[in-house]
Scaffold this motif. Sequence first.
Motif, PDB file in Angstrom:
ATOM      1  N   GLN A 140       0.906  -0.933   0.011  1.00 43.09           N
ATOM      2  CA  GLN A 140      -0.027   0.050  -0.113  1.00 43.09           C
ATOM      3  C   GLN A 140       1.032   1.087  -0.559  1.00 43.09           C
ATOM      4  N   PHE A 141       1.799   1.107   0.224  1.00 41.06           N
ATOM      5  CA  PHE A 141       2.675   2.749   0.785  1.00 41.06           C
ATOM      6  C   PHE A 141       4.317   2.788   0.309  1.00 41.06           C
ATOM      7  N   VAL A 142       4.305   1.778  -0.783  1.00 36.68           N
ATOM      8  CA  VAL A 142       5.747   1.868  -1.810  1.00 36.68           C
ATOM      9  C   VAL A 142       5.456   1.343  -2.741  1.00 36.68           C
ATOM     10  N   THR A 143       6.088   2.293  -3.575  1.00 29.87           N
ATOM     11  CA  THR A 143       6.159   2.137  -5.100  1.00 29.87           C
ATOM     12  C   THR A 143       7.591   0.549  -5.386  1.00 29.87           C
ATOM     13  N   GLY A 144       6.494   0.200  -6.356  1.00 29.44           N
ATOM     14  CA  GLY A 144       6.541  -0.848  -7.305  1.00 29.44           C
ATOM     15  C   GLY A 144       6.719  -0.730  -9.055  1.00 29.44           C
ATOM     16  N   GLN A 145       7.340  -2.568  -9.541  1.00 33.03           N
ATOM     17  CA  GLN A 145       7.413  -2.165 -10.602  1.00 33.03           C
ATOM     18  C   GLN A 145       5.919  -2.633 -11.278  1.00 33.03           C
ATOM     19  N   ASP A 146       4.759  -3.335 -10.790  1.00 35.98           N
ATOM     20  CA  ASP A 146       3.272  -4.244 -10.317  1.00 35.98           C
ATOM     21  C   ASP A 146       2.262  -2.808  -9.835  1.00 35.98           C
ATOM     22  N   THR A 147       2.886  -1.563  -9.225  1.00 37.84           N
ATOM     23  CA  THR A 147       1.823  -0.309  -8.477  1.00 37.84           C
ATOM     24  C   THR A 147       1.764   0.214  -9.827  1.00 37.84           C
ATOM     25  N   VAL A 148       0.541   1.005  -8.693  1.00 33.49           N
ATOM     26  CA  VAL A 148      -0.140   1.927  -9.492  1.00 33.49           C
ATOM     27  C   VAL A 148       0.094   3.177  -8.475  1.00 33.49           C
ATOM     28  N   ALA A 149       0.076   4.496  -9.235  1.00 41.77           N
ATOM     29  CA  ALA A 149      -0.012   5.654  -8.223  1.00 41.77           C
ATOM     30  C   ALA A 149      -1.244   5.529  -7.830  1.00 41.77           C
ATOM     31  N   THR A 150      -1.507   5.353  -6.520  1.00 40.38           N
ATOM     32  CA  THR A 150      -2.391   6.253  -5.021  1.00 40.38           C
ATOM     33  C   THR A 150      -2.149   7.008  -4.315  1.00 40.38           C
ATOM     34  N   PRO A 151      -2.944   7.429  -3.508  1.00 38.96           N
ATOM     35  CA  PRO A 151      -2.498   8.667  -1.990  1.00 38.96           C
ATOM     36  C   PRO A 151      -2.028   8.140  -0.961  1.00 38.96           C
ATOM     37  N   LEU A 152      -1.855   6.637  -1.887  1.00 40.02           N
ATOM     38  CA  LEU A 152      -1.344   5.919  -0.217  1.00 40.02           C
ATOM     39  C   LEU A 152       0.307   5.939  -0.633  1.00 40.02           C
ATOM     40  N   ASN A 153       0.650   5.539  -1.623  1.00 41.75           N
ATOM     41  CA  ASN A 153       2.487   5.206  -1.969  1.00 41.75           C
ATOM     42  C   ASN A 153       2.552   7.213  -2.621  1.00 41.75           C
ATOM     43  N   GLN A 154       2.431   8.041  -2.305  1.00 43.29           N
ATOM     44  CA  GLN A 154       3.141   9.596  -2.835  1.00 43.29           C
ATOM     45  C   GLN A 154       3.385  10.183  -1.257  1.00 43.29           C
ATOM     46  N   GLY A 155       4.050   9.319  -0.496  1.00 42.12           N
ATOM     47  CA  GLY A 155       4.708  10.552   0.652  1.00 42.12           C
ATOM     48  C   GLY A 155       2.914  10.705   1.574  1.00 42.12           C
ATOM     49  N   TYR A 156       2.257   9.403   1.499  1.00 38.88           N
ATOM     50  CA  TYR A 156       1.156   9.063   2.839  1.00 38.88           C
ATOM     51  C   TYR A 156       1.713   8.889   3.992  1.00 38.88           C
ATOM     52  N   VAL A 157       2.667   7.908   4.241  1.00 42.20           N
ATOM     53  CA  VAL A 157       3.106   7.730   5.741  1.00 42.20           C
ATOM     54  C   VAL A 157       3.599   8.459   6.567  1.00 42.20           C
ATOM     55  N   GLU A 158       4.553   9.479   5.303  1.00 41.87           N
ATOM     56  CA  GLU A 158       5.439  11.046   5.393  1.00 41.87           C
ATOM     57  C   GLU A 158       4.278  12.321   6.574  1.00 41.87           C
ATOM     58  N   ARG A 159       3.160  12.217   6.010  1.00 41.73           N
ATOM     59  CA  ARG A 159       2.761  12.781   5.886  1.00 41.73           C
ATOM     60  C   ARG A 159       1.514  12.197   7.563  1.00 41.73           C
ATOM     61  N   VAL A 160       1.647  11.328   7.050  1.00 45.36           N
ATOM     62  CA  VAL A 160       0.690  10.554   8.711  1.00 45.36           C
ATOM     63  C   VAL A 160       1.536  11.507   9.972  1.00 45.36           C
ATOM     64  N   GLU A 161       2.473  11.145   9.742  1.00 43.42           N
ATOM     65  CA  GLU A 161       3.221  11.871  10.753  1.00 43.42           C
ATOM     66  C   GLU A 161       4.159  12.987  11.397  1.00 43.42           C
ATOM     67  N   ALA A 162       3.900  13.498   9.804  1.00 47.23           N
ATOM     68  CA  ALA A 162       3.319  14.813  10.161  1.00 47.23           C
ATOM     69  C   ALA A 162       2.142  15.903  11.397  1.00 47.23           C
ATOM     70  N   ARG A 163       1.624  14.982  11.234  1.00 43.00           N
ATOM     71  CA  ARG A 163      -0.280  15.374  11.185  1.00 43.00           C
ATOM     72  C   ARG A 163      -0.048  14.665  12.923  1.00 43.00           C
ATOM     73  N   ASP A 164       0.757  13.403  12.981  1.00 43.16           N
ATOM     74  CA  ASP A 164       1.140  13.041  14.773  1.00 43.16           C
ATOM     75  C   ASP A 164       1.604  14.473  15.260  1.00 43.16           C
ATOM     76  N   ARG A 165       2.598  15.091  14.554  1.00 42.38           N
ATOM     77  CA  ARG A 165       3.467  15.970  15.299  1.00 42.38           C
ATOM     78  C   ARG A 165       3.174  16.751  15.195  1.00 42.38           C
ATOM     79  N   LEU A 166       2.225  16.768  14.598  1.00 45.83           N
ATOM     80  CA  LEU A 166       1.182  18.336  14.713  1.00 45.83           C
ATOM     81  C   LEU A 166       0.485  18.516  15.510  1.00 45.83           C
ATOM     82  N   MET A 167       0.257  17.586  16.343  1.00 43.71           N
ATOM     83  CA  MET A 167      -1.293  17.244  17.190  1.00 43.71           C
ATOM     84  C   MET A 167      -0.158  17.078  18.782  1.00 43.71           C
TER      85      MET A 167
END
Length: 230
Positions: A179-206
Amino acid sequence: MSDSLDILIFGAHADDAEIGMGATIAKHAASGLRVGICDLTYAEMSSNGTVEIRKEEAEKAAKILGLTMRSNLGLPDRGLSLTQAYIERITLEIRKHKPRIVFAPYWQDRHPDHIACSHLIQEAVFNAKLRNYAPATEPVNVQQLYFYFINDVYEADLMVDVTESYDAKIAALSAYRSQFVTGQDTVATPLNQGYVERVEARDRLMGQKRMITYAEGFVSKLPLLVDRFN
């Protein structure tokens, strides 16, 4: 040992609970509480990964978080609706595990399944305490229902300091490589476009609201009860 749980978290898909409250789960499991997750679907409509891969990833994440149990009701992905059959399945899951506290996704989110899951859990928590509902099973009165954020964050009623357990959240999210890592057979989704980093930023902001490194926020529809102000 009793089969009852202290905490039961519901999500529409495996990874929902980890995104919203993975560090809170790890913190409470590490303290000795019995914590479980119930995923409503196998996420079979996901653009990346397969059902089997998602199952393996969910099991790996469960071990990282220290869960007592993880179940999946096998309801249809992108087919969740407020039907009596689905409400009953969830109600029986609550009665099976007898949790003191239940968590559900917040009722507003960009993903329709998260919204549907929130409403289904609210209905099931209410039904679980009714003596004459599915009388072959014992009623369960959940003490508290909280809501966690997945994609969209609104004003929290309370937050948990998860600074010490945050590494476990990142490790659990990393288990979901499909879900969160791009690979040869993956398609681009919101989850593999820096999503985990944004979650971490959200939790830092909280956390910044109370001068702590990381926090996860929650909402309650009932007033929060305290014995006294310390």
